[in-house]
Design an enzyme around this catalytic site. Structure first.
Site, mmCIF file in Angstrom:
data_model
loop_
_atom_site.group_PDB
_atom_site.id
_atom_site.type_symbol
_atom_site.label_atom_id
_atom_site.label_comp_id
_atom_site.label_asym_id
_atom_site.label_seq_id
_atom_site.Cartn_x
_atom_site.Cartn_y
_atom_site.Cartn_z
ATOM 1 C CB SER A 230 -50.859 3.456 33.772
ATOM 2 O OG SER A 230 -49.733 2.719 33.756
ATOM 3 C CG ASP A 231 -51.640 1.052 27.374
ATOM 4 O OD1 ASP A 231 -51.201 -0.118 27.737
ATOM 5 O OD2 ASP A 231 -52.477 1.273 26.489
ATOM 6 C CD1 TRP A 232 -46.571 -3.178 30.398
ATOM 7 C CD2 TRP A 232 -48.597 -2.807 30.967
ATOM 8 N NE1 TRP A 232 -47.050 -4.038 31.104
ATOM 9 C CE2 TRP A 232 -48.387 -4.038 31.580
ATOM 10 C CE3 TRP A 232 -49.981 -2.345 30.994
ATOM 11 C CZ2 TRP A 232 -49.184 -4.710 32.369
ATOM 12 C CZ3 TRP A 232 -50.975 -3.017 31.953
ATOM 13 C CH2 TRP A 232 -50.458 -4.185 32.597
#
Length: 756
Positions: A230-232
């Site tokens: 995932s993106d953060w």
């Protein structure tokens, strides 16, 4: 070392397996010491390492290690040079090995839908073919060092406003033709170790839990073998995400989401096989790095010089009237603008590098150059200072030539927010106008991550688009201005005359939903099809020498859709200075099988030539080069018929034209019904005979009493009108106009459907 990953997974506890699916902290993955699973680190970014060990953040607020800032994507893509990008990737891969970083979080390949996107400086292009080719080269370079990449942000992440919650609303053809191909090319040509999913929703489903995106398309259609992270902070529903194909959540959720995974397995709502598969995919990448660890020296000085070279190969000379450039040491030159001393060379946010050294143009000019400097305006804010301006105007008037270093301050563009306009700070435009009153020999150097409006464009003689040049960009600018380097960059995006010309202008931003109403008409696909004036077209860039393209050869002018076509073009340096030219190959569909852009980039090559030298450039085209995505077929479709092959040096500078006739083995699906038109039947060879019969009866019925028609009637019902009406006549209308019954038409439709 060959490892039995399934055996390792089988020896893990349920809690350990769930734990492997999220980070230990901001930058590390978890380890399992008893099974020999090491802790590894990931780090930003696409144009240099932003390694943070002690403090966790993803917006660059805390200091990271001293490192090398290479030119960001907005500039490096303008190199149009696959080999150069692969070398940049190799260097960053070696730097990662030197700093014990297992995965570099990049490249970022989202399409530049609008000049306003705050993160455009990190993205390559408005064109998916160019973005994909550059990305694949970079990934191959990094991963040649057994360091992974994480191509991002998958997918349709084209704005910063509400990026963590908005839904990008786009039809499948638009997704497949514009917003997916850079990712697809990267998978097929470079197989990145990991993918990073975007924050946003796509047509109402979060990317982090979009099974169609992460499994059906990414793995099923393209053959991706790594894992998806995932993106953060992009995870919405962790268990749904795992089922959809999101293996790793970053950063740590402090055990909260791990517990949800454990509970879902225990209560039977999540199959443990899905968890096991996710862990195996993560472990494969961990060990790919750990088993090929190659500690080495962090060669920052050497890498700094490579960063300079990449910047020199990428900066774009846009205007050079009266050959005002290159500058001569004998000339009195005035450098004006805060960027001459303090260049803006990278963007704000997660990719912000803590540089070990920075060069500027003022300190990098030749030792015998006669340069005076006046600040004129600051580099970091929009402030018109009368005293600074007066000094700059006086300095400009006394010089032979003036170079104004203009651009966007950090506050004007950054990750986290979008620009609200496309203008330079007003203080800069005002001073430029004042200087032009006293000094006609003016050159402007731009420091910006995205295009700007240029109200002074017609009044200046020279323009160098330096974009964001990385830490050695100042030296690169000086070397180009003084002719030590011959510029060879080409624009990876169109520069429109004004913001409102952009095709997304009326539909950019928004809250819950962002509608991509422009469809496939993004960037030059829109401007060129609309025949709209632009400041500078896609692919444009000048040199200090001149080139000519000639002798276009096409290996097969009657190919099938299974053939590969080779296109050869001779390129000659017709000037008196060695230089590089980028030959661009565009395809124009003349079949009318779908509404398509005027032309699309399908090949490019950069070639070095000495004065008078000629080289042959070779490019290849295949079915995909001619195809559009047909949502009925759920596949790429290249219609039979004529296509133009256009060779040029920008999307608007076409020098050579060839033609091919493609013979396609594909047929579009056809289902005949009451609203199928006669024209549709005529255009299908299998139904055209029936269409003739139906039309003959319809025309005959329409012409009853023709002998008594007046001249006025014959003028009103022209042959052209009859043809047009016939083409769009639905079968159901033949009840009224052709004398058919519904029963007769139903029988005819059944027979036609058997034919097709």
């Amino acid at each position: 070392m060959k490892r039995d990953l399934k055996k390792i997974v089988s020896q893990m506890t349920l809690e350990e397996k769930a734990g492997m699916c999220s980070g230990l902290d901001f930058w590390h993955l978890k380890h399992v010491e008893r099974l020999g699973i090491p802790e590894v680190m990931v780090s930003d970014g696409p144009h240099g390492l932003r390694k943070q060990d002690d403090k966790g953040d993803h917006l660059g607020m805390n200091d990271s290690i001293k490192a090398v800032c290479f030119p960001p994507a907005a500039l490096s893509a303008c190199s149009f040079d696959r080999k150069l990008m692969e070398e940049m990737g190799k260097t960053i891969g070696k730097e990662a090995q030197a700093n014990d970083v297992s995965i570099v979080l990049g490249p970022a390949v989202n399409i530049k839908r609008s000049p306003l996107c705050g993160r455009n400086f990190e993205y390559y292009s408005e064109d998916p073919y160019l973005a994909g080719e550059i990305a694949a080269a970079f990934i191959n370079g990094v991963q040649s060092q057994h360091v992974g990449t994480s191509i991002k942000h998958f997918a349709v992440n084209n704005q910063e406003y509400h990026r963590m919650s908005n839904s990008s609303e786009a039809d499948e053809r638009t997704l497949r033709e514009i917003y997916f191909p850079a990712f697809e090319t990267a998978v097929k040509k470079a197989q990145p170790y990991t993918f990073m999913c975007s924050y946003n929703q796509i047509n109402g489903t979060f990317a982090s839990e979009n099974k169609w995106l992460l499994t059906d398309v990414l793995r099923g259609d393209w053959g991706f073998k790594g894992y998806v992270m995932s993106d953060w902070g992009a995870v919405n529903d962790r268990v749904k995400g795992l089922e959809a194909g999101l293996e790793l959540e970053m950063p740590s959720s402090n055990g909260v989401n791990d517990a949800l995974i454990v509970q879902a397995v225990k209560d039977g709502s999540l199959k443990e096989d899905i968890l096991d598969q996710a862990v195996e995919r993560i472990l494969r990448i961990i060990f790919e790095y750990a088993d090929n660890r190659a500690p080495q020296e962090f060669t920052m000085e050497k890498d700094h010089e490579e960063a300079r070279h990449i910047a020199e190969e990428s900066m774009v000379l846009l205007k050079n009237d009266e050959q005002i450039l290159p500058l001569k040491a004998s000339e009195k030159i005035a450098f004006i603008g805060g960027f001459a001393k303090k260049p803006r060379f990278q963007g704000g946010g997660s990719s912000h590098i803590n540089c070990f050294k920075i060069t500027n143009a003022l300190d990098s000019v030749p030792s015998d150059a006669q340069v005076t400097y006046a600040e004129g305006f600051p580099a970091d804010k929009n402030l018109y200072d009368d005293a600074l301006a007066a000094e700059a105007i006086k300095t400009a008037a006394a010089a032979d030539k003036v170079v104004i270093f203009a651009g966007l301050p950090d506050s004007f563009e950054s990750e986290g927010y979008d620009r609200s306009h496309m203008r330079l700070p007003e203080c800069q435009n005002r001073l430029i106008a004042e200087i032009l009153k006293v000094q006609p020999n003016t050159v402007i150097v731009l420091h910006n991550g995205s295009p700007v409006e240029m109200p002074w464009l017609n009044d200046i003689k020279g323009l160098l688009e330096a974009y964001l040049g990385g830490q050695a960009g100042g030296t690169a600018v000086a070397n180009i201005l003084y002719g030590k380097v011959n510029p060879s960059g080409k624009l990876a995006e169109t520069i429109p005359l004004k913001l409102s010309d952009n095709p997304s202008y009326l539909n950019f931003g928004g809250g819950e939903k962002v509608e991509y109403r422009e469809g496939v008409f993004v960037g030059y696909r829109y401007y060129d099809t609309k025949e709209m004036g632009v400041a500078y077209p896609f692919g444009y860039g000048l040199s200090y020498t001149t080139f000519a393209c000639s002798d276009l050869k096409i290996s097969n002018e009657n190919p099938t859709d299974k053939d590969t076509i080779t296109v050869l073009v001779d390129v000659t340096n017709t000037g008196n200075m060695a230089g590089k030219e980028v030959v661009q190959l565009y395809v124009k569909d003349c079949t009318s099988s779908a509404i398509r852009p005027e032309k699309e980039l399908k090949g490019f090559e950069k070639v070095f030539l000495n004065p008078g030298e000629t080289k042959t450039v070779t490019m290849e085209l295949d079915k995909r080069s001619f195809a559009w995505y047909n949502t009925e077929l759920h596949d790429w479709f290249a219609a039979s018929g004529e296509y133009k092959l256009l060779v040029g040096t920008s999307s608007r500078d076409i020098h050579l034209e060839g033609r091919i006739h493609l013979n396609s083995s594909q047929e579009l699906p056809m289902h005949v019904h009451m609203n199928t038109t006669l024209g549709e039947l005529f255009r299908n060879p299998k139904t055209s005979e029936t269409a003739k019969e139906l039309t003959a009866k319809y025309i005959s019925a329409m012409n009853v009493g023709e002998e008594s028609s007046s001249e006025a009637v014959s003028e009103a019902i022209t042959e052209e009108m009859t043809e047009a009406m016939t083409d769009s006549m639905p079968l159901r209308a033949l009840v009224s106009f052709g004398g058919y019954s519904r029963e007769e038409l139903t029988e005819i439709i059944e027979k036609l459907n058997k034919l097709v």
